[in-house]
Design a protein around this motif. Sequence first.
Motif, PDB file in Angstrom:
ATOM      1  N   HIS A  70      42.864  36.591  41.800  1.00  0.00           N
ATOM      2  CA  HIS A  70      44.180  37.010  41.318  1.00  0.00           C
ATOM      3  C   HIS A  70      44.104  38.355  40.623  1.00  0.00           C
ATOM      4  O   HIS A  70      44.954  39.232  40.821  1.00  0.00           O
ATOM      5  CB  HIS A  70      44.738  35.955  40.357  1.00  0.00           C
ATOM      6  CG  HIS A  70      46.105  36.277  39.835  1.00  0.00           C
ATOM      7  ND1 HIS A  70      46.305  37.133  38.753  1.00  0.00           N
ATOM      8  CD2 HIS A  70      47.344  35.882  40.234  1.00  0.00           C
ATOM      9  CE1 HIS A  70      47.600  37.233  38.519  1.00  0.00           C
ATOM     10  NE2 HIS A  70      48.244  36.491  39.401  1.00  0.00           N
ATOM     11  N   SER A  71      43.073  38.558  39.800  1.00  0.00           N
ATOM     12  CA  SER A  71      42.961  39.821  39.067  1.00  0.00           C
ATOM     13  C   SER A  71      42.708  40.995  40.009  1.00  0.00           C
ATOM     14  O   SER A  71      43.238  42.094  39.798  1.00  0.00           O
ATOM     15  CB  SER A  71      41.827  39.716  38.044  1.00  0.00           C
ATOM     16  OG  SER A  71      41.846  40.812  37.157  1.00  0.00           O
ATOM     17  N   ASP A  82      45.286  37.512  31.061  1.00  0.00           N
ATOM     18  CA  ASP A  82      46.558  37.019  31.599  1.00  0.00           C
ATOM     19  C   ASP A  82      46.333  35.845  32.550  1.00  0.00           C
ATOM     20  O   ASP A  82      47.139  34.909  32.590  1.00  0.00           O
ATOM     21  CB  ASP A  82      47.309  38.146  32.305  1.00  0.00           C
ATOM     22  CG  ASP A  82      46.422  38.934  33.248  1.00  0.00           C
ATOM     23  OD1 ASP A  82      45.198  38.720  33.227  1.00  0.00           O
ATOM     24  OD2 ASP A  82      46.960  39.774  34.003  1.00  0.00           O
ATOM     25  N   GLU A  83      45.244  35.868  33.319  1.00  0.00           N
ATOM     26  CA  GLU A  83      44.957  34.735  34.210  1.00  0.00           C
ATOM     27  C   GLU A  83      44.656  33.466  33.402  1.00  0.00           C
ATOM     28  O   GLU A  83      45.174  32.379  33.713  1.00  0.00           O
ATOM     29  CB  GLU A  83      43.764  35.047  35.122  1.00  0.00           C
ATOM     30  CG  GLU A  83      44.088  35.934  36.299  1.00  0.00           C
ATOM     31  CD  GLU A  83      44.143  37.408  35.931  1.00  0.00           C
ATOM     32  OE1 GLU A  83      44.734  38.192  36.694  1.00  0.00           O
ATOM     33  OE2 GLU A  83      43.597  37.761  34.860  1.00  0.00           O
ATOM     34  N   TRP A 114      39.047  34.627  48.660  1.00  0.00           N
ATOM     35  CA  TRP A 114      40.419  34.096  48.613  1.00  0.00           C
ATOM     36  C   TRP A 114      41.475  35.193  48.532  1.00  0.00           C
ATOM     37  O   TRP A 114      42.668  34.902  48.680  1.00  0.00           O
ATOM     38  CB  TRP A 114      40.596  33.177  47.406  1.00  0.00           C
ATOM     39  CG  TRP A 114      39.855  31.883  47.483  1.00  0.00           C
ATOM     40  CD1 TRP A 114      39.222  31.348  48.565  1.00  0.00           C
ATOM     41  CD2 TRP A 114      39.655  30.951  46.411  1.00  0.00           C
ATOM     42  NE1 TRP A 114      38.640  30.150  48.241  1.00  0.00           N
ATOM     43  CE2 TRP A 114      38.887  29.875  46.935  1.00  0.00           C
ATOM     44  CE3 TRP A 114      40.039  30.910  45.076  1.00  0.00           C
ATOM     45  CZ2 TRP A 114      38.508  28.780  46.152  1.00  0.00           C
ATOM     46  CZ3 TRP A 114      39.658  29.827  44.301  1.00  0.00           C
ATOM     47  CH2 TRP A 114      38.907  28.771  44.832  1.00  0.00           C
ATOM     48  N   THR A 115      41.068  36.421  48.277  1.00  0.00           N
ATOM     49  CA  THR A 115      42.057  37.486  48.069  1.00  0.00           C
ATOM     50  C   THR A 115      43.008  37.661  49.257  1.00  0.00           C
ATOM     51  O   THR A 115      44.209  37.887  49.035  1.00  0.00           O
ATOM     52  CB  THR A 115      41.364  38.820  47.746  1.00  0.00           C
ATOM     53  OG1 THR A 115      40.373  39.110  48.747  1.00  0.00           O
ATOM     54  CG2 THR A 115      40.701  38.779  46.377  1.00  0.00           C
ATOM     55  N   PRO A 116      42.560  37.551  50.519  1.00  0.00           N
ATOM     56  CA  PRO A 116      43.543  37.653  51.606  1.00  0.00           C
ATOM     57  C   PRO A 116      44.597  36.549  51.545  1.00  0.00           C
ATOM     58  O   PRO A 116      45.770  36.784  51.876  1.00  0.00           O
ATOM     59  CB  PRO A 116      42.687  37.532  52.877  1.00  0.00           C
ATOM     60  CG  PRO A 116      41.316  37.937  52.456  1.00  0.00           C
ATOM     61  CD  PRO A 116      41.185  37.460  51.048  1.00  0.00           C
ATOM     62  N   GLY A 138      54.309  36.355  40.263  1.00  0.00           N
ATOM     63  CA  GLY A 138      53.141  36.511  39.405  1.00  0.00           C
ATOM     64  C   GLY A 138      51.861  35.931  39.960  1.00  0.00           C
ATOM     65  O   GLY A 138      50.790  36.153  39.412  1.00  0.00           O
ATOM     66  N   GLY A 139      51.931  35.157  41.054  1.00  0.00           N
ATOM     67  CA  GLY A 139      50.719  34.639  41.664  1.00  0.00           C
ATOM     68  C   GLY A 139      50.224  33.331  41.091  1.00  0.00           C
ATOM     69  O   GLY A 139      49.081  32.929  41.373  1.00  0.00           O
TER      70      GLY A 139
END
Length: 681
Positions: A70-71, A82-83, A114-116, A138-139
Amino acid sequence: MPHSLRERTGGVRVPDWRRVTLKSNESCFHIAGSPLAPRWFWLGAALFLLIVGAVRIAPPDLAFYYSFGHSLVYDCDFYFGDEFSAFPFAPHELYRTPGGPPANDWPMGAGVIWTPLIALAAIIRPLSAACGAPVQTGGFSWLDYWTVTYGASLIYGFGGIWLSYYVVRNEGYSTRTSLWAAALIAAGSSVTYHLYVNSADSHPPSAFFIALYLLAWQRYRTAPSAAVAWMGGLALGLAALVRPHNALFALTPLLDGLLNQRRRNESGEIVFPFNIRHLALTGAGAAIAFAPQLMVWKTLYGSWLAIPRSGDVRWLHPHLYDMLFSDFHGMISWSPLFGLAILGLFVQRRHWPYLVPLLLTIYVYACNIAWWAGGSFGNRRMVSCAPIFILGLAALFDVMPKIWLKGLAIGCAVWTWLLLNAEMGGAIQLDHYQNWEEILHAIPQGFTAGLVNHLTRGEWDQHAVERIIAAMAVLALTGGLAWAAARWGALKRFAWITCGAAVLLAGVSAVAAWRTPGAINPREMENYIPRDRFTWVVYFERGYYTISEHEYTLALESMVAATVTEPRHPQAWLYAGIVCDVEGQHRLAYFYYREAFIRGSRSDLLFDFYLDSVNHMLRREPNAARLNERGVILTLRGDFDLARADFELALKTSPDFIPAEENLKSLEARRMGQHSPLAWE
C-alpha cells in the motif's frame, strides 16, 4: 568407474539432460510433456475461490505485508504510520526504531508482488461504485482486500501448484504421477490452508518463486544461456525478497552439478557445468531483486543488514522433534504427506540437491524460539517448500508404484483435511495450544460447522457485487499476462523485459527510501513504544505449551521472559503464578497473582488461585494489609459479606489502617450499585 548419469544413479530412469542449442525465439522455460490444461485449471481455481474465498487481511503478519504494498502504491515511501493506523494492531505489535520511523520487521516481498493487485483495486473502484457497491477510497476498503486476497490466491497460490507440477514433469515423471503428487499436496497438506483459508500470506508466493527458480535451473540444465541464468537469478532474488531463508535454494544448482551433471572430458578430467559469466549474471539478478529489502533495512534500522528478528534464532538449540512431530503444529504430524515426500527425496539419490536445502530450511526454522510458527496450521513456514514436497511425493510414487501407497497418501491427506475442517468449524484454535486428546475430540465436534463454513464464508450478502467485479478484473489480468507471455515470451525479449522490471523496482524502492525521512510525522511517533515487545507472545505461547508438557522449569522461564518483555499483559503473570504454585513456591506465586490482578485479569481461575495464595500468606503472616487485600478480592468477586468481615478484621488488627476504612465505605457504595474505587494498601 560409471560415467553416465544413469550408471551413477544405479540404473534409475532419469530424464535426458543432453545439451541442446537454445534459439532466441524459444520460450524462456522448458516444460516437459503436455500442458496441464491451463485454461480449465485456472477457471476451476477461479470459480472455487469465488465461492469459498474470504478476506483475511489482518494484524499482525498480513497487515505488515499489505502495508509495504500500500505504501509503495499510494505514498512511495517506507513510513507506515498511516497504514498501521488503518488496522487494529495490539499495543505490543508496533514499535519505533531508535531515532527512526515505525518498524516493520516482516520481509517486504509479499507486499511488493501485491502492488499490481492493489493498483488494480484502485482502477476498478469507480466501476464498483457505479454498480451500487459502497465506495471507500484510500486503499483500505473491502474491495482492496478482496482483490489482493483473490488475486494472490489465484496467481501465486494455485500458480505455485501449477509451476510445481512442471518442475516434477521436467524431472522425467509421468503426467499421471505428477498429477497425483500435485493434487494430494494441494488438497491435503498445510499448503491447502494457504490456498483459500489464509491465502493472502507470504507462503504461497514464496513457493511460487521457488518453483519458478527451479524451472529456470532445469531450463539452464538442458540449454545453458546467459538469459536463463539471469532470469533464474531474478526468481531466486524474488523468492528471498518474500522470505529470506529461500536463498538456501541457491545450493540446488551447485549440488546438482556436483552429483548429477559432472562429466569427463577427453583427457579424463571431471568438468563441472558451471560458466563463471552465467554465475555472475545469476548473482546479479538475485542481488538486484533483493536490493529493495536492503534499502528498507537501511532506512528503518540504519543498517543494510539489520535482519530484524534474527535474535529469535538459537542456532545450537534446534527443536527438531517438536517442529516435525509435535501436536503443537508439527510439520509431519499435521501434514503426513510432507513426511512421505521427504522419504521420496531420500530414496532418489538424484534428488538430493533438492533435499539438502529443504533439510537446512527445517533446521533453521527448528532453531527459532517460536518453532511452532505462532498461530499456524501445521508449520506454515514450510509451505514455501511445496514444490520440493510435490517432487518428493512423485519420486516415492515412482519408486513404489503400489496401490496401497496411494491409499496411504490419500489417508494422510484426509487426516490433514479433517484438521483444516475442524479449524474452520471453530473447534481447533491455531493461536492456542491443544494436545492430541483435545484435537481428536475437536475433529468430530467441528465437522459439521466446518462443512457449513466452507460454503458460507463468502460474505455474499454484503459484498456480492465487489466479489464478482474484482474476480473478473483479476481473471482479465491473469489472462492478459498469460497472453503476453505467449506472445512476447521469446527468451531474449523476456530477459530484457524482466531486467527492466527489476531495475524499475529497485528505482522505486530507492525513491521510497529517499522520501521516507520527510514523510515522518513526529506527533504520530508518540503513539509507538520505543522497543520491540512482540516477542512476549512467543514466550507466552512457549510457556503455555511447556506447562501442558509438565516442563515447569522451562515454563516459568518463558512466562517470566514474557512479563519482562511486555509487563502490561496479565496472562503471563497469571501462568507464572500457577507454575510457582505447582512447584511449591507459594510466596512467589502470590506476587505473580497480584501482578496479574492489578493488570486487569478478572477470571474465575485467577480469583480461585489468588484467594488460595492470599490465604496461604495469611497463615504464614497474618496482618492488616493481607486481610484488606483479601477483602478487595472478595468485593470484586461479589462476596460482600465476607469482604466486610475481612475489612473489619484488618481494622481490628491495625486500627489506623486507612485503606481498610476506605474500603468499608466503598463496599457499601458497591452494594448500592455504584462503582467506587478500592484501595489496596
